[in-house]
Design a protein around this motif. Structure first.
Motif, PDB file in Angstrom:
ATOM      1  N   THR A 216      21.024   9.366  33.485  1.00 33.01           N
ATOM      2  CA  THR A 216      20.396   9.377  34.667  1.00 33.01           C
ATOM      3  C   THR A 216      20.526  10.807  35.311  1.00 33.01           C
ATOM      4  O   THR A 216      21.489  11.513  35.257  1.00 33.01           O
TER       5      THR A 216
ATOM      6  N   ALA B 291      16.768   4.291  27.748  1.00 33.99           N
ATOM      7  CA  ALA B 291      15.728   4.294  28.846  1.00 33.99           C
ATOM      8  C   ALA B 291      16.380   5.502  29.935  1.00 33.99           C
ATOM      9  O   ALA B 291      17.496   5.173  30.720  1.00 33.99           O
ATOM     10  N   TRP B 292      15.936   6.715  29.798  1.00 36.00           N
ATOM     11  CA  TRP B 292      16.467   7.575  30.867  1.00 36.00           C
ATOM     12  C   TRP B 292      15.863   7.435  32.078  1.00 36.00           C
ATOM     13  O   TRP B 292      14.643   6.932  32.215  1.00 36.00           O
ATOM     14  N   GLU B 293      16.569   7.963  33.316  1.00 39.71           N
ATOM     15  CA  GLU B 293      16.039   7.756  34.724  1.00 39.71           C
ATOM     16  C   GLU B 293      16.042   9.179  35.133  1.00 39.71           C
ATOM     17  O   GLU B 293      17.057  10.033  35.060  1.00 39.71           O
TER      18      GLU B 293
ATOM     19  N   LYS C 283      15.591  10.592  39.067  1.00 43.08           N
ATOM     20  CA  LYS C 283      15.767  10.184  40.434  1.00 43.08           C
ATOM     21  C   LYS C 283      15.381  11.250  41.291  1.00 43.08           C
ATOM     22  O   LYS C 283      15.883  12.346  41.140  1.00 43.08           O
TER      23      LYS C 283
ATOM     24  N   PRO D  58      11.425  -0.643  36.095  1.00 44.01           N
ATOM     25  CA  PRO D  58      11.566  -0.501  34.818  1.00 44.01           C
ATOM     26  C   PRO D  58      10.887  -1.453  33.924  1.00 44.01           C
ATOM     27  O   PRO D  58      10.841  -1.745  32.718  1.00 44.01           O
TER      28      PRO D  58
ATOM     29  N   THR E 206      12.501   6.532  41.145  1.00 42.82           N
ATOM     30  CA  THR E 206      12.916   6.460  39.755  1.00 42.82           C
ATOM     31  C   THR E 206      12.055   6.410  38.819  1.00 42.82           C
ATOM     32  O   THR E 206      10.852   5.809  39.024  1.00 42.82           O
TER      33      THR E 206
ATOM     34  N   TYR F 231      11.051   6.074  34.798  1.00 46.09           N
ATOM     35  CA  TYR F 231      11.743   5.484  33.670  1.00 46.09           C
ATOM     36  C   TYR F 231      11.080   5.977  32.579  1.00 46.09           C
ATOM     37  O   TYR F 231      10.089   5.806  32.279  1.00 46.09           O
TER      38      TYR F 231
ATOM     39  N   ARG G  79      11.474   5.535  28.687  1.00 47.75           N
ATOM     40  CA  ARG G  79      11.947   4.684  27.652  1.00 47.75           C
ATOM     41  C   ARG G  79      11.293   4.986  26.149  1.00 47.75           C
ATOM     42  O   ARG G  79      10.390   5.148  26.091  1.00 47.75           O
TER      43      ARG G  79
END
Length: 482
Positions: free
Chosen positions: A344, A374-376, A378, A410, A455, A457, A459
């Protein structure tokens, strides 16, 4: 073996490899019973010695007789890259255990099927590869003879470059110097959100001629010649020794998103000098930058490359930060750094050089079992402007993978954006920091964003192999114009 000033070492033997322990990728071997005890516990992999076309000019071997201090060097010198495919940053093999010395004229390494040369039935094809120069030198009884021979080979390279194109080939298909052309010009950049829209210089731009095609197509070309140069600090460039024919002029600038293509076909005739004057690149831009991650330079080198495993190292690269990515097994570090949750990244807090892993790889959950990651990202918006935002996304590498993007949910179906299945460059497994370049511009409707924390996402769902990975080059969010 010597490839560059900072890439020289005493190498294992072929027998050392044959008695070693094979690792996860077939070409990698852990040396367990070396003839030279100093090599005990090192990893050897021919891909650790890959090199970009622009730097792949001289490499080879030195044989030192320890009794007499007499040394002999064998070198492969390539005075021109015009016949190699894929442009200046395409990577290829050089020298490796054997001892083996290669001159790769066409390769799918770090690219895959994107650059496969396809000839249809009845299609004529003709291209001159080379000549290249094999150089031998020697020195007797000199301490530090390795460096003496290497320095001499580098000097010989300069001589061969100055002699190019050679005057001895008799083939009518090899074009001599007096029948080639030259192109001169200056590349400037105009982006209304860089220095108020004033022209800035195309500093250190890569500028080249290649077969006519779409913007950026030069990177995936394999049939034609390519002629590249670097612009100076004010954007001036000269491309010399161009074989007659029709070309597009292409360019890209480290630090600037996207690709440039001159709109007019350039026809080179024998002896011509074409002066293009000032060329203006208007890079993709829809609005001011909200935030950005990385540097648009077609590489993931600026992100966090983890330290190597102490028992899986190549000592050549210890203490050389620019080559950290060449160590074996770095992809497995992701599980250790993110054991429970995926990466994240908070754009207001994090630093991409520390907090953005160099490759989005699958999560290992068993011996041969992996799961998607799955990177986030923010980010905070104090307010949401009407209209469309734009996400500029550039990938530095993709290997049998897919990037799926969603905003603030997501589970949204369909996702906001998907690349589809892309890439076969194997850059992670082959110790590269980039493969092919994949730029995308994604429209983001304001109604998917919220005031406050948002956010994104990212993936990657394809996970039948640990090497199905994505490397990011650069990400930027632009807001609508006020």
């Amino acid at each position: 073996m010597a490839i560059a000033d900072d890439r020289q070492r005493l190498m294992p033997t072929a027998e050392d490899r044959s008695t070693g322990q094979p690792l996860a990728y077939p070409e990698a071997v852990l040396i367990t019973h070396p003839s030279n005890p100093e090599l005990q516990g090192e990893v050897d992999d021919k891909y650790q010695y890959s090199c970009a076309n622009k730097d792949n000019k001289v490499h080879g071997w030195i044989n030192l007789d320890s009794k007499t201090n007499n040394s002999v060097g064998f070198w492969m010198i390539t005075p021109s890259n015009e016949f190699r495919s894929g442009g200046p940053i395409r990577q290829g093999l050089t020298s490796h255990v054997g001892p083996v010395t290669l001159n790769i004229l066409h390769t799918t390494h770090y690219a895959g099927k994107e650059v496969t040369m396809r000839l249809h039935e009845g299609e004529p094809f003709k291209k001159v590869y080379g000549p290249v120069f094999a150089y031998l030198n020697s020195v007797s009884g000199v301490h530090g003879s390795e460096q003496v021979l290497w320095s001499d080979a580098v000097l010989q390279l300069s001589e061969e470059v100055n002699r190019w194109p050679y005057d001895f080939p008799k083939s009518e298909d090899f074009v001599p110097a007096n029948k080639r052309g030259r192109v001169e010009g200056r590349l400037l950049v105009q982006d209304r959100h860089i220095k108020g829209g004033k022209f800035v210089y195309g500093h250190n731009a890569y500028i080249g001629l290649a077969l006519p095609g779409d913007v950026g197509s030069w990177e995936r070309q394999s049939k034609g010649y390519q002629f590249w140069s670097r612009a100076d600090k004010v954007g001036n460039f000269t491309i010399e020794n161009i074989v007659p024919g029709d070309y597009n002029l292409y360019a890209w600038i480290p630090g600037i998103f996207g690709d440039y293509k001159y709109s007019t076909i350039i026809t080179i005739t024998p002896g011509c000098i074409i002066q293009l004057g000032s060329l203006i690149y208007n890079p993709p831009r829809n609005g001011p930058t909200v935030w950005e991650i990385g540097i648009p330079d077609r590489s993931a080198a600026e992100f966090h490359v983890p330290n190597p495993y102490p028992n899986l190292i190549n000592r050549l690269y210890i203490g050389k930060p620019l080559h950290n990515f060449r160590q074996y097994g770095l992809w497995n570090r992701y599980n250790e750094l993110y054991p429970n949750e995926d990466l994240t990244y908070n754009v207001d807090v994090n630093d991409y050089s520390r907090d953005w892993f160099y490759a989005q790889v699958p999560r290992k959950i068993g011996n041969n079992t992996f799961q998607p990651t799955a990177w986030e990202i923010k980010f905070h918006l104090p307010f949401v402007m009407r209209g469309s935002y734009t996400l500029r996304l550039a990938l530095a590498s993709a290997t049998r993978s897919k990037l799926v993007i969603r905003f603030n949910n997501p589970l949204d179906r369909p996702p906001h954006f998907s690349t589809g299945s892309i890439g076969q460059d194997n850059a992670v497994a082959r110790h590269g920091i980039h493969g092919l370049y994949w730029p995308y511009s994604v429209e983001v409707r304001s109604n998917v964003l919220v005031e406050g924390v948002n956010t994104i996402y990212l993936r990657q769902p394809k996970v039948t192999s640990p090497f199905q990975a994505i490397m990011y080059d650069y990400i930027r969010l632009e807001r609508p114009e006020a």
